[in-house]
Write a protein that holds these residues in place. Structure first.
Motif, PDB file in Angstrom:
ATOM      1  N   TYR A 593       0.843  -1.206   0.000  1.00 23.38           N
ATOM      2  CA  TYR A 593       0.000   0.000   0.000  1.00 23.38           C
ATOM      3  C   TYR A 593       0.874   1.250   0.000  1.00 23.38           C
ATOM      4  CZ  TYR A 593      -2.945   3.773   1.765  1.00 23.38           C
ATOM      5  OH  TYR A 593      -3.588   4.984   1.918  1.00 23.38           O
ATOM      6  N   HIS A 594       0.478   2.203  -0.834  1.00 28.97           N
ATOM      7  CA  HIS A 594       1.181   3.481  -0.949  1.00 28.97           C
ATOM      8  C   HIS A 594       0.381   4.575  -0.245  1.00 28.97           C
ATOM      9  CE1 HIS A 594       3.037   7.052  -2.704  1.00 28.97           C
ATOM     10  NE2 HIS A 594       1.840   7.438  -3.096  1.00 28.97           N
ATOM     11  N   ASP A 595       1.016   5.270   0.708  1.00 33.53           N
ATOM     12  CA  ASP A 595       0.360   6.369   1.419  1.00 33.53           C
ATOM     13  C   ASP A 595       0.340   7.632   0.563  1.00 33.53           C
ATOM     14  OD1 ASP A 595      -0.096   5.606   4.434  1.00 33.53           O
ATOM     15  OD2 ASP A 595       1.875   4.782   3.909  1.00 33.53           O
ATOM     16  N   PRO A 596      -0.847   8.151   0.223  1.00 28.01           N
ATOM     17  CA  PRO A 596      -0.904   9.433  -0.503  1.00 28.01           C
ATOM     18  C   PRO A 596      -0.439  10.567   0.410  1.00 28.01           C
ATOM     19  CG  PRO A 596      -3.018   8.250  -0.563  1.00 28.01           C
ATOM     20  CD  PRO A 596      -2.182   7.603   0.470  1.00 28.01           C
ATOM     21  N   CYS A 597       0.300  11.499  -0.136  1.00 30.69           N
ATOM     22  CA  CYS A 597       0.842  12.599   0.665  1.00 30.69           C
ATOM     23  C   CYS A 597      -0.265  13.403   1.360  1.00 30.69           C
ATOM     24  CB  CYS A 597       1.675  13.530  -0.208  1.00 30.69           C
ATOM     25  SG  CYS A 597       3.057  12.721  -1.041  1.00 30.69           S
ATOM     26  N   HIS A 598      -1.343  13.706   0.611  1.00 32.98           N
ATOM     27  CA  HIS A 598      -2.377  14.574   1.162  1.00 32.98           C
ATOM     28  C   HIS A 598      -3.257  13.870   2.193  1.00 32.98           C
ATOM     29  CE1 HIS A 598      -1.216  17.393  -1.948  1.00 32.98           C
ATOM     30  NE2 HIS A 598      -2.061  18.281  -1.476  1.00 32.98           N
ATOM     31  N   LEU A 599      -3.221  12.565   2.219  1.00 32.24           N
ATOM     32  CA  LEU A 599      -3.950  11.827   3.250  1.00 32.24           C
ATOM     33  C   LEU A 599      -3.047  11.539   4.439  1.00 32.24           C
ATOM     34  CD1 LEU A 599      -6.645  10.474   3.990  1.00 32.24           C
ATOM     35  CD2 LEU A 599      -5.783   8.382   2.915  1.00 32.24           C
ATOM     36  N   GLY A 600      -1.794  11.168   4.162  1.00 29.61           N
ATOM     37  CA  GLY A 600      -0.857  10.796   5.213  1.00 29.61           C
ATOM     38  C   GLY A 600      -0.169  11.987   5.844  1.00 29.61           C
ATOM     39  N   ARG A 601       0.878  12.494   5.198  1.00 27.84           N
ATOM     40  CA  ARG A 601       1.648  13.583   5.802  1.00 27.84           C
ATOM     41  C   ARG A 601       0.799  14.815   6.073  1.00 27.84           C
ATOM     42  NH1 ARG A 601       6.164  11.674   2.972  1.00 27.84           N
ATOM     43  NH2 ARG A 601       5.466  12.689   1.067  1.00 27.84           N
ATOM     44  N   TYR A 602      -0.124  15.122   5.173  1.00 29.17           N
ATOM     45  CA  TYR A 602      -0.949  16.318   5.357  1.00 29.17           C
ATOM     46  C   TYR A 602      -1.947  16.155   6.506  1.00 29.17           C
ATOM     47  CZ  TYR A 602       0.294  19.087   1.184  1.00 29.17           C
ATOM     48  OH  TYR A 602       0.935  19.882   0.258  1.00 29.17           O
ATOM     49  N   ASN A 603      -2.552  14.988   6.623  1.00 30.09           N
ATOM     50  CA  ASN A 603      -3.675  14.837   7.556  1.00 30.09           C
ATOM     51  C   ASN A 603      -3.563  13.645   8.511  1.00 30.09           C
ATOM     52  OD1 ASN A 603      -5.813  16.967   6.797  1.00 30.09           O
ATOM     53  ND2 ASN A 603      -5.156  16.170   4.812  1.00 30.09           N
ATOM     54  N   ASP A 604      -2.377  13.051   8.583  1.00 33.17           N
ATOM     55  CA  ASP A 604      -2.086  12.010   9.580  1.00 33.17           C
ATOM     56  C   ASP A 604      -3.037  10.826   9.537  1.00 33.17           C
ATOM     57  OD1 ASP A 604       0.114  13.441  10.727  1.00 33.17           O
ATOM     58  OD2 ASP A 604      -1.324  14.738  11.736  1.00 33.17           O
ATOM     59  N   GLU A 605      -3.563  10.497   8.369  1.00 28.10           N
ATOM     60  CA  GLU A 605      -4.425   9.320   8.259  1.00 28.10           C
ATOM     61  C   GLU A 605      -3.646   8.213   7.555  1.00 28.10           C
ATOM     62  OE1 GLU A 605      -6.428   6.776   9.043  1.00 28.10           O
ATOM     63  OE2 GLU A 605      -7.855   8.406   9.430  1.00 28.10           O
ATOM     64  N   TYR A 606      -3.236   7.240   8.330  1.00 24.15           N
ATOM     65  CA  TYR A 606      -2.459   6.126   7.800  1.00 24.15           C
ATOM     66  C   TYR A 606      -3.155   4.778   7.969  1.00 24.15           C
ATOM     67  CZ  TYR A 606       1.264   9.641   8.088  1.00 24.15           C
ATOM     68  OH  TYR A 606       1.997  10.781   7.954  1.00 24.15           O
ATOM     69  N   GLU A 607      -4.007   4.663   8.965  1.00 28.82           N
ATOM     70  CA  GLU A 607      -4.518   3.344   9.324  1.00 28.82           C
ATOM     71  C   GLU A 607      -5.813   2.941   8.630  1.00 28.82           C
ATOM     72  OE1 GLU A 607      -2.402   1.477  10.813  1.00 28.82           O
ATOM     73  OE2 GLU A 607      -1.133   3.273  10.918  1.00 28.82           O
ATOM     74  N   ALA A 608      -6.701   3.902   8.350  1.00 28.77           N
ATOM     75  CA  ALA A 608      -7.994   3.541   7.756  1.00 28.77           C
ATOM     76  C   ALA A 608      -7.841   2.753   6.450  1.00 28.77           C
ATOM     77  CB  ALA A 608      -8.852   4.789   7.541  1.00 28.77           C
ATOM     78  N   PRO A 609      -7.015   3.205   5.507  1.00 25.84           N
ATOM     79  CA  PRO A 609      -6.853   2.417   4.274  1.00 25.84           C
ATOM     80  C   PRO A 609      -6.270   1.029   4.546  1.00 25.84           C
ATOM     81  CG  PRO A 609      -5.996   4.644   3.985  1.00 25.84           C
ATOM     82  CD  PRO A 609      -6.243   4.463   5.445  1.00 25.84           C
ATOM     83  N   ARG A 610      -5.325   0.956   5.460  1.00 23.94           N
ATOM     84  CA  ARG A 610      -4.710  -0.340   5.772  1.00 23.94           C
ATOM     85  C   ARG A 610      -5.719  -1.306   6.384  1.00 23.94           C
ATOM     86  NH1 ARG A 610      -0.487   3.226   5.908  1.00 23.94           N
ATOM     87  NH2 ARG A 610       1.496   2.406   5.097  1.00 23.94           N
ATOM     88  N   LYS A 611      -6.562  -0.798   7.252  1.00 24.35           N
ATOM     89  CA  LYS A 611      -7.583  -1.662   7.863  1.00 24.35           C
ATOM     90  C   LYS A 611      -8.537  -2.203   6.809  1.00 24.35           C
ATOM     91  CE  LYS A 611      -7.459   0.498  12.449  1.00 24.35           C
ATOM     92  NZ  LYS A 611      -8.199   1.325  13.444  1.00 24.35           N
ATOM     93  N   LEU A 612      -8.851  -1.371   5.814  1.00 27.49           N
ATOM     94  CA  LEU A 612      -9.728  -1.834   4.736  1.00 27.49           C
ATOM     95  C   LEU A 612      -9.042  -2.909   3.889  1.00 27.49           C
ATOM     96  CD1 LEU A 612     -11.426   1.470   3.521  1.00 27.49           C
ATOM     97  CD2 LEU A 612     -12.511  -0.464   4.658  1.00 27.49           C
ATOM     98  N   VAL A 613      -7.760  -2.706   3.595  1.00 28.90           N
ATOM     99  CA  VAL A 613      -7.026  -3.690   2.796  1.00 28.90           C
ATOM    100  C   VAL A 613      -6.983  -5.031   3.518  1.00 28.90           C
ATOM    101  CG1 VAL A 613      -4.762  -4.305   1.857  1.00 28.90           C
ATOM    102  CG2 VAL A 613      -5.627  -1.977   1.574  1.00 28.90           C
ATOM    103  N   THR A 614      -6.656  -5.022   4.797  1.00 30.76           N
ATOM    104  CA  THR A 614      -6.578  -6.277   5.542  1.00 30.76           C
ATOM    105  C   THR A 614      -7.959  -6.873   5.775  1.00 30.76           C
ATOM    106  OG1 THR A 614      -6.520  -5.022   7.632  1.00 30.76           O
ATOM    107  CG2 THR A 614      -4.411  -5.656   6.675  1.00 30.76           C
TER     108      THR A 614
END
Length: 716
Positions: A593-614
């Motif tokens: 999984y690739h963290d988008p800059c505007h979701l990750g670094r900009y807004n500190d959202e890292y886990e929601a996409p990962r939880k969906l993938v798993t």
């Protein structure tokens, strides 16, 4: 003549130093402190010549200072991605501060407690022993830390520490610190050895000064007698004192000033820097660009002075890694160098332009992806994007931008989208999905779904929009879209410098939002998510409402108190997993999984996409650069639309990382994204990098819709 050893643990500060020399010492000390004070005053008065910043950076100053102290004291930013550097800086900083505090304690003891009040010295007995132990221990850490710095800079020659602005000043700084640290122990060793003159041995209590004791024993081992040590002591003492005074006096005029400016920079930081940009006034004649160095704000000048040349920003910059003409450190230091040259009577130059002898080249600013990696890595909170955006505004105002960007601006102005397609076709993607996509203008919904340009017009990303519509419908979520009342969100054209077009788009959207009945906003694109959540509430639309060029009548601010929640779709759907009936074993793909800059670094959202993938059952393997260390796809900051010279596209490098550096290696089947721009860049990277047969690029939504058994939906 030597002085007999003291019986009570303690020491004579001006041992072997006569009264005339003592007076000279105080004279030099006063001169050093006066020069230091004058220099600091002069440096800070420079900032008054800078433009006013766009918001108050000194509000709640007590809390700001407390928080900055915590950040600096813990060295948390230095430890980020660099344990060696974090330990090195911690040893140097805390060692230096301890030695400074110890010196102040001596001054209080001698000048106030003894001379002013006539008391016996308090730096004696048990207190002296404790003092000596702490000072030697922390001083040793200081020397070790400086030694680590010298080793990394000159032995290992760490690449990020060297650049066009590396100079003799850097060498003098680090070696002066080393000589101050080691010189202190040399002087201490001579004192301890010489203090034993006239007796059978050195004062045994001095063994608590274990480094000084070792130094004394070393002198003794090479044949230095106590009397010779006493004779050598004054010369070495004065050498050490004068070096220290010179260092203090020069702090405001050289690299050591970062010890002050960096702390001030952390105190005045904007916690939302990057994710929101400075607002512009409605006055078209207002200076918001970079026509002159005087147009830069005082905070931008402080940013320049706070830069330590550490190169952390350069080492994580994807533009620099791809061979683009950008080094974030050099941009900040180029501006600083030009400002200082101008203050010294140098010639005035154009700040930024396409070609010529400008301070910054247009190509450099075009190379920036607005990924915010530089700001995330910076240990002193420099806000690179603020200065970069200022220069982009200047280029845009001057019309010095690529024709492809001019075309994008024209498309947005005339059609309302970056593709130049008729905006009435914006909702046509919904015709090919078997679920109902309601019109939020006609009925009340829980979620107003802002679809975005690429999911609406790009064929590959339309599949993502259809997948998301299917997911929301399967979870029985009340949602609706704006159809042709939706336009481009404006995030990236704002970062390219087109501020007033951005204001026009923001005004149109908040006016459209006001005409609908909904509770929350959900966005497909992290870029839309960031700008609607963090930037639309910053605009004072009342300033622009009377402008005949602005096609909206909305007044005031929108969502300033955050009464309307704004989400990225992964944050919403992650909460709906139970309603989707996923068991966690539907799919058996090996993915990364690739963290988008505007979701990750900009807004500190890292886990929601990962939880969906798993949740879909996929086996997720992380790339080495993940979460806040994610490597940008190259599409941000207008990169999606520009023609740029690159040694290797960022998307190609990232796909290589997925297949070669991830633990699963070539077993990775799917490269998972959560951003339409990332999808576009990586699909292109698959072709240009020759990865078409090696890996598939999919959106999280496509995995989820496959997992819930809806892949047969038309158009998917």
């Amino acid at each position: 003549m030597t002085v007999p050893p003291l019986q009570t643990p303690g020491r004579e500060t001006f041992w072997q130093i006569g009264h005339v020399q003592e007076i000279l010492f105080y004279f030099f000390a006063a001169m050093a402190l006066l020069t230091f004070g004058w220099g600091v005053y002069r440096r800070f008065t420079r900032y008054t010549r800078g433009a006013e910043d766009w918001f108050d950076r000194t509000d709640d100053i007590a809390s700001r200072v407390v928080e900055a102290t915590k950040i600096v004291a813990t060295n948390e930013k230095q430890f980020n991605r660099d344990m060696y550097g974090g330990l090195m800086h911690t040893f140097i900083m805390w060692g230096f501060l301890t030695l400074l505090i110890g010196t102040i304690i001596i001054g209080i003891d001698i000048d106030f407690w003894q001379k002013a009040l006539g008391n016996e010295p308090f730096l004696s007995g048990a207190f002296y022993l404790s003092y000596s132990l702490v000072m030697d221990a922390m001083g040793l850490l200081f020397v070790v830390g400086v030694g680590m710095a010298i080793y990394r800079r000159y032995w290992v020659r760490n690449e990020r520490l060297w650049g066009k602005h590396t100079s003799t000043e850097d060498t003098l700084f680090v070696w002066t610190l080393f000589l101050l640290g080691v010189g202190g122990y040399v002087v201490e060793g001579l004192r301890i050895l010489g203090d034993g003159a006239g007796s059978t041995s050195m004062p045994e209590y001095e063994i608590v000064s274990f480094v000084g004791w070792f130094s004394a024993r070393s002198f003794q081992a090479v044949g230095v007698s106590p009397s010779l040590a006493a004779d050598l002591y004054p010369a070495l003492w004065w050498s050490h004192a004068l070096l220290a005074f010179g260092f203090i006096a020069l702090i405001p005029f050289a690299k050591p000033f970062h010890m002050i400016s960096s702390f001030a920079n952390v105190v005045t930081r904007d916690e939302k820097a990057g994710k929101r940009l400075p607002s512009v006034p409605a006055d078209l004649d207002a200076e918001t660009g970079a026509a002159s160095i005087d147009h830069f704000s005082w905070k931008e000048m402080l940013d320049q002075d706070a830069c330590t040349k550490c190169g952390r920003c350069s080492s994580v910059c994807p533009a620099k890694a791809s061979g683009r003409n950008l080094d974030p450190r050099d941009v900040i230091l180029d501006l600083k160098q030009y400002r200082e040259n101008l203050e010294a009577g140098g010639d005035e130059k154009t700040i930024v332009a396409d070609g010529g002898s400008s301070v910054i080249q247009a190509e450099t600013m075009e190379s920036c992806m607005s990924c915010m990696a530089c700001m995330d890595a910076c240990p002193v909170e420099i806000e690179h994007l603020k200065s970069f955006t200022r220069m982009n505004r200047e280029l845009t105002d001057a019309g010095e931008i690529q024709p492809s960007m001019q075309e994008v601006f024209q498309n947005v102005m005339q059609k309302g989208n970056t593709f130049g397609d008729p905006n009435r076709k914006r909702g046509d993607w919904a015709d090919d999905v078997e679920v109902d996509v309601p019109d939020a203008r006609d009925q009340e919904v829980e979620y107003l779904w802002y679809v975005g340009d690429y999911p609406s017009f790009d064929d590959r990303n339309k599949k993502v929009a259809r997948s998301l519509a299917t997911i929301l419908d399967a979870a029985d979520v009340s949602f609706g879209i704006l159809f042709d009342d939706e336009k481009y969100d404006g995030n990236d054209i704002r970062r390219v410098g087109e501020e007033f077009l951005y204001i026009e788009l923001a005004g149109h959207h908040v006016e459209s939002f006001e005409d609908c009945e909904f509770e929350k906003i959900v966005c497909t694109d992290p870029h839309s998510y960031n700008t609607i959540k963090n930037e639309y509430p910053e605009v004072d639309f009342e300033e622009f409402a009377d402008d005949p060029v602005m096609p909206f009548d909305y007044e005031g601010t929108w969502n300033a108190d955050g009464e309307i929640d704004v989400y990225h779709w992964t944050q919403v759907v992650e909460e709906l997993v139970p309603q989707l009936g996923l068991s966690g074993n539907e799919l058996d793909y090996t993915v990364t999984y690739h963290d988008p800059c505007h979701l990750g670094r900009y807004n500190d959202e890292y886990e929601a996409p990962r939880k969906l993938v798993t949740a879909t059952g996929c086996e997720l393997h992380e790339m080495p650069r993940n979460r806040s260390d994610s490597f940008c796809c190259g599409g941000g900051g207008g990169g999606l639309w520009m023609e740029l010279d690159e040694e290797e596209k960022p998307s190609e490098e990232r796909l290589r990382e997925a297949l070669e550096d991830t633990d699963a290696g070539q077993a990775v089947e799917k490269f998972v994204v959560a951003c339409p721009m990332c999808m576009t860049m990586y699909e292109d990277g698959r072709k240009t990098g020759g990865f078409e047969d090696d890996i598939e690029v999919v959106d999280v939504a496509e995995l989820v819709v496959e997992a819930i058994g809806e892949s047969e939906t038309a158009g998917l």
